[in-house]
Design an enzyme around this catalytic site. Structure first.
Site, PDB file in Angstrom:
ATOM      1  N   LYS A 187       0.839  -1.205   0.000  1.00 36.06           N
ATOM      2  CA  LYS A 187       0.000   0.000   0.000  1.00 36.06           C
ATOM      3  C   LYS A 187       0.868   1.248   0.000  1.00 36.06           C
ATOM      4  CE  LYS A 187      -1.802   2.460   3.293  1.00 36.06           C
ATOM      5  NZ  LYS A 187      -1.630   3.802   2.704  1.00 36.06           N
ATOM      6  N   GLY A 239       7.449   4.607   8.020  1.00 31.60           N
ATOM      7  CA  GLY A 239       6.574   5.750   8.290  1.00 31.60           C
ATOM      8  C   GLY A 239       6.847   6.309   9.672  1.00 31.60           C
ATOM      9  N   SER A 240       5.804   6.849  10.280  1.00 26.83           N
ATOM     10  CA  SER A 240       5.996   7.549  11.552  1.00 26.83           C
ATOM     11  C   SER A 240       6.195   6.566  12.713  1.00 26.83           C
ATOM     12  CB  SER A 240       4.785   8.428  11.839  1.00 26.83           C
ATOM     13  OG  SER A 240       3.627   7.635  11.966  1.00 26.83           O
ATOM     14  N   THR A 241       6.872   7.027  13.734  1.00 24.13           N
ATOM     15  CA  THR A 241       7.069   6.218  14.936  1.00 24.13           C
ATOM     16  C   THR A 241       5.720   5.932  15.599  1.00 24.13           C
ATOM     17  OG1 THR A 241       9.329   6.973  15.232  1.00 24.13           O
ATOM     18  CG2 THR A 241       8.200   6.171  17.206  1.00 24.13           C
ATOM     19  N   GLY A 244       4.239   3.108  13.805  1.00 26.61           N
ATOM     20  CA  GLY A 244       5.086   1.951  14.113  1.00 26.61           C
ATOM     21  C   GLY A 244       4.698   1.322  15.446  1.00 26.61           C
ATOM     22  N   GLU A 261      10.722   0.747   9.875  1.00 24.95           N
ATOM     23  CA  GLU A 261      11.673   1.838   9.610  1.00 24.95           C
ATOM     24  C   GLU A 261      10.951   3.119   9.960  1.00 24.95           C
ATOM     25  OE1 GLU A 261      14.742   1.516   8.388  1.00 24.95           O
ATOM     26  OE2 GLU A 261      14.749  -0.535   7.629  1.00 24.95           O
ATOM     27  N   CYS A 295      13.827  10.394   6.584  1.00 26.56           N
ATOM     28  CA  CYS A 295      13.910   9.869   7.948  1.00 26.56           C
ATOM     29  C   CYS A 295      15.328  10.003   8.494  1.00 26.56           C
ATOM     30  CB  CYS A 295      13.439   8.427   7.989  1.00 26.56           C
ATOM     31  SG  CYS A 295      14.081   7.436   6.653  1.00 26.56           S
ATOM     32  N   GLU A 392      11.025  14.947  15.557  1.00 32.60           N
ATOM     33  CA  GLU A 392      11.213  14.926  14.102  1.00 32.60           C
ATOM     34  C   GLU A 392      10.276  15.951  13.460  1.00 32.60           C
ATOM     35  OE1 GLU A 392       9.819  11.447  11.776  1.00 32.60           O
ATOM     36  OE2 GLU A 392      11.812  11.466  10.882  1.00 32.60           O
TER      37      GLU A 392
HETATM   38  P1  NAI Z   1       2.193   7.764   8.695  1.00 32.94           P
HETATM   39  O1  NAI Z   1       3.086   6.909   9.475  1.00 32.94           O
HETATM   40  O2  NAI Z   1       0.809   8.009   9.207  1.00 32.94           O
HETATM   41  O3  NAI Z   1       2.049   7.190   7.200  1.00 32.94           O
HETATM   42  C1  NAI Z   1       2.918   6.244   6.624  1.00 32.94           C
HETATM   43  C2  NAI Z   1       2.113   5.129   5.983  1.00 32.94           C
HETATM   44  O4  NAI Z   1       1.390   4.435   6.998  1.00 32.94           O
HETATM   45  C3  NAI Z   1       1.050   5.592   4.987  1.00 32.94           C
HETATM   46  O5  NAI Z   1       0.987   4.665   3.938  1.00 32.94           O
HETATM   47  C4  NAI Z   1      -0.224   5.562   5.802  1.00 32.94           C
HETATM   48  O6  NAI Z   1      -1.387   5.407   5.030  1.00 32.94           O
HETATM   49  C5  NAI Z   1       0.008   4.352   6.676  1.00 32.94           C
HETATM   50  N1  NAI Z   1      -0.749   4.328   7.922  1.00 32.94           N
HETATM   51  C6  NAI Z   1      -1.261   5.365   8.646  1.00 32.94           C
HETATM   52  N2  NAI Z   1      -1.869   4.919   9.747  1.00 32.94           N
HETATM   53  C7  NAI Z   1      -1.768   3.565   9.751  1.00 32.94           C
HETATM   54  C8  NAI Z   1      -2.184   2.529  10.636  1.00 32.94           C
HETATM   55  N3  NAI Z   1      -2.840   2.803  11.761  1.00 32.94           N
HETATM   56  N4  NAI Z   1      -1.877   1.242  10.326  1.00 32.94           N
HETATM   57  C9  NAI Z   1      -1.187   0.954   9.200  1.00 32.94           C
HETATM   58  N5  NAI Z   1      -0.775   1.892   8.324  1.00 32.94           N
HETATM   59  C10 NAI Z   1      -1.052   3.187   8.586  1.00 32.94           C
HETATM   60  O7  NAI Z   1       2.932   9.149   8.488  1.00 32.94           O
HETATM   61  P2  NAI Z   1       2.266  10.584   8.225  1.00 32.94           P
HETATM   62  O8  NAI Z   1       1.084  10.775   9.127  1.00 32.94           O
HETATM   63  O9  NAI Z   1       2.079  10.733   6.776  1.00 32.94           O
HETATM   64  O10 NAI Z   1       3.426  11.565   8.699  1.00 32.94           O
HETATM   65  C11 NAI Z   1       3.526  11.960  10.067  1.00 32.94           C
HETATM   66  C12 NAI Z   1       4.957  12.087  10.470  1.00 32.94           C
HETATM   67  O11 NAI Z   1       5.570  10.820  10.390  1.00 32.94           O
HETATM   68  C13 NAI Z   1       5.815  12.974   9.593  1.00 32.94           C
HETATM   69  O12 NAI Z   1       5.715  14.316   9.964  1.00 32.94           O
HETATM   70  C14 NAI Z   1       7.180  12.409   9.858  1.00 32.94           C
HETATM   71  O13 NAI Z   1       7.694  12.951  11.038  1.00 32.94           O
HETATM   72  C15 NAI Z   1       6.944  10.943  10.051  1.00 32.94           C
HETATM   73  N6  NAI Z   1       7.206  10.148   8.840  1.00 32.94           N
HETATM   74  C16 NAI Z   1       8.377   9.453   8.764  1.00 32.94           C
HETATM   75  C17 NAI Z   1       8.692   8.755   7.636  1.00 32.94           C
HETATM   76  C18 NAI Z   1       9.959   8.012   7.521  1.00 32.94           C
HETATM   77  O14 NAI Z   1      10.445   7.798   6.416  1.00 32.94           O
HETATM   78  N7  NAI Z   1      10.527   7.543   8.599  1.00 32.94           N
HETATM   79  C19 NAI Z   1       7.823   8.755   6.455  1.00 32.94           C
HETATM   80  C20 NAI Z   1       6.582   9.461   6.644  1.00 32.94           C
HETATM   81  C21 NAI Z   1       6.320  10.141   7.804  1.00 32.94           C
HETATM   82 MG    MG Z   2      -0.334   9.572  10.025  1.00 29.30          MG
END
Ligand code: NAI
Ligand code: MG
Length: 482
Positions: A187, A239-241, A244, A261, A295, A392
């Site tokens: 996804k 994605g976000s901590t 995670g 990650e 990240c 972050e």
């Molecule tokens: P997010 O962690 O919500 O999104 C990343 C992915 O997870 C997306 O595909 C999203 O649809 C999916 N997702 C969201 N909630 C989920 C859940 N409960 N179960 C499974 N999958 C889920 O990140 P978001 O809200 O876009 O960004 C928020 C913050 O996270 C950013 O400001 C940044 O600090 C951090 N982030 C870090 C990343 C990295 O590469 N380490 C990448 C994206 C965001």
């Molecule tokens: Mg989110």
């Protein structure tokens, strides 16, 4: 240094017409593009213009069920039984097709995500192809990857990826899973689905057995449905901590394996014996690459006290020269912030920084009237305890502190909940060795930053997650070893 309009460059826009984007995309399940059971679609936009570019299917539970079922059948019937050298051919084919359509992928990545075309073209797309090439090479050599042991695939991998490197993250996830004989439900992030859907087209053309790779779109709820699906054997998440942690709780007590990650707050450390111009260039790249949506971004700069004034002046001068604006222009250094939500988050942190008493400096560039943009920003006069040094921000925002001794900077660098990466700039090999062994982060770059190679493992300590992606290590995450 003073820069004026004499430096302005003529526009050098990449052409949109070299890529086709359909008005509507369906779900890629079992080798076919299918309408979502939800019957729902949402708009994906160009964050640089706020214009709609396409309608994207929103998967519900029934769609996730269908995708997982397709992946399970493909796993049992074909993929797990297929000899490695046959699997390799498909993965090589995907790699070559990504290369052939590199220009189109770059354009779509930039239109959908806001990153400068130069970065999509020179980094994201070629590195994605390289990951497929690299793991294709392992597919028939697993007995050498795990000598005297037997590696078997895990089954169906549920893969959830973010919006900062959409195609590259898809490659990081799909390539090692396929090489080791797993099938996939992937996804992409809700704001950047298009290159993953283009990859689905390639996978279809490459004639992969139906169901080996399924690509379904949707937001957090779709991701959660994949995580919670009882027939998924492994979760790979970037994605976000916060998410995670949700995933870790969701899979606790199940037999699902996971690699996470997550976020980062990397220290970039400049010693007074470093080649300062190179170090400043590395700091600029470390924090402003991909608008700071990285990240492993070098978001905390530590400068040895004796060279602080010099480094700060050089940094400010260099920031003035950064071109912020149209991501499709080949001269652009900093493109659009990926979404309104992310821009709001960054602006929130700029306010927090000021409230915490830090001094903010931004380059004087003009920002486009439309779209989501942020000036390159640095904060001085910050404390280790400030939220802007601890949390972050995921934007083009750097905090700067000073230090006197090695021990002091090691303690400061490690004083963070994260541990993904760090950087050291010095003329002395002995200092590099000292720091690389003491910095608690998965990657330590020495006299460089943000260098990636499929051969090299990547991953975090502490709240930056666990598991490694890339290299030989990346295979471990997708096999049981006997
Ligand atoms: P997010 O962690 O919500 O999104 C990343 C992915 O997870 C997306 O595909 C999203 O649809 C999916 N997702 C969201 N909630 C989920 C859940 N409960 N179960 C499974 N999958 C889920 O990140 P978001 O809200 O876009 O960004 C928020 C913050 O996270 C950013 O400001 C940044 O600090 C951090 N982030 C870090 C990343 C990295 O590469 N380490 C990448 C994206 C965001
Ligand atoms: Mg989110």
């Amino acid at each position: 240094m003073k820069f004026d309009s004499a430096r302005e460059l003529a526009p050098a826009p990449e052409s949109k017409s070299a890529a086709t984007i359909k008005p509507q995309y369906e779900l890629f399940i079992n080798g076919k593009f299918e309408k979502p059971a939800s019957k729902k679609y949402y708009h994906t936009i160009n964050p640089a213009t706020e214009e709609r570019i396409s309608s994207i299917a929103e998967s519900n539970q029934a769609d996730v069920d269908r995708a997982v079922k397709a992946a399970r059948q493909a796993y049992e019937k074909t993929w797990k039984k297929m000899p490695g050298k046959e699997r390799a051919k498909y993965i090589f084919r995907i790699a070559r097709m990504v290369q052939e359509r590199a220009r189109e992928f770059s354009i779509v990545e930039t239109l959908n995500g806001g990153k400068p075309i130069r970065e999509s073209r020179d980094f994201d797309v070629p590195t994605a192809a390289n990951h497929f090439f690299y793991y294709a090479g392992w597919a028939d050599k697993l007995e050498y990857a795990f000598p005297n042991r037997q590696a078997s695939p895990l089954g169906v991998a549920g893969q959830i990826i973010p919006w900062n490197f959409p195609l590259l993250m898809a490659a990081w996830k799909i390539a090692p899973a396929l090489a080791t004989g797993n099938t996939v439900v992937l996804k992409p992030a809700e704001t950047t689905p298009l290159t993953a859907l283009k990859l689905a087209e390639i996978i279809q053309e490459a004639d992969l057995p139906p169901g080996v790779v399924n690509i379904i779109t949707g937001a957090g709820a779709t991701g959660a449905a994949i995580v919670n699906h009882p027939d998924v054997n492994k979760i790979a998440f970037t994605g976000s901590t916060d998410v995670g942690k949700i995933i870790q709780r969701a899979i606790a007590g199940t037999s699902k394996k996971a690699t996470l990650e997550l976020g980062g707050k990397a220290a970039n450390i400049i010693f007074d014996d470093a080649p300062l111009d190179q170090a400043v260039e590395g700091v600029i790249n470390g924090i402003f690459f991909n608008q700071g949506h990285v990240c492993c971004a070098g978001s905390r700069l530590y400068v040895q006290e004796s060279v602080f004034d010099q480094v700060l002046r050089k940094l400010k001068d260099r920031m003035e020269t950064l071109i912020v604006g149209d991501p499709m222009d080949k001269n652009t250094d900093i493109g659009a912030i990926n979404s309104k939500a992310q821009l709001d988050t960054i602006n929130k942190y700029l306010k927090i920084g000021l409230q915490e008493g830090a001094d903010m400096y931004q380059s004087s560039c003009k920002l486009p009237g439309k779209g989501f943009f942020c000036r390159p920003t640095l904060f001085t006069n910050v404390a280790q305890s400030n939220r802007i040094t601890q949390e972050e921000i995921f934007g083009p925002v750097l905090t700067i502190q000073t230090f006197r001794t090695d021990d002091e900077v090691i303690a400061k660098a490690n004083n963070t909940p994260y541990g993904l990466s760090s950087g050291v700039w010095t003329d002395k090999g002995s200092k590099i060795f000292n720091l690389t062994t003491k910095l608690r982060s998965g990657v330590v770059w020495a006299n460089t930053f943000n260098k990636f190679d499929p051969v090299s493992p990547f991953g975090g300590y502490k709240e930056s997650g666990y598991g490694r992606e890339g290299g030989l290590h990346g295979l471990y995450a997708y096999v049981n070893v006997k």
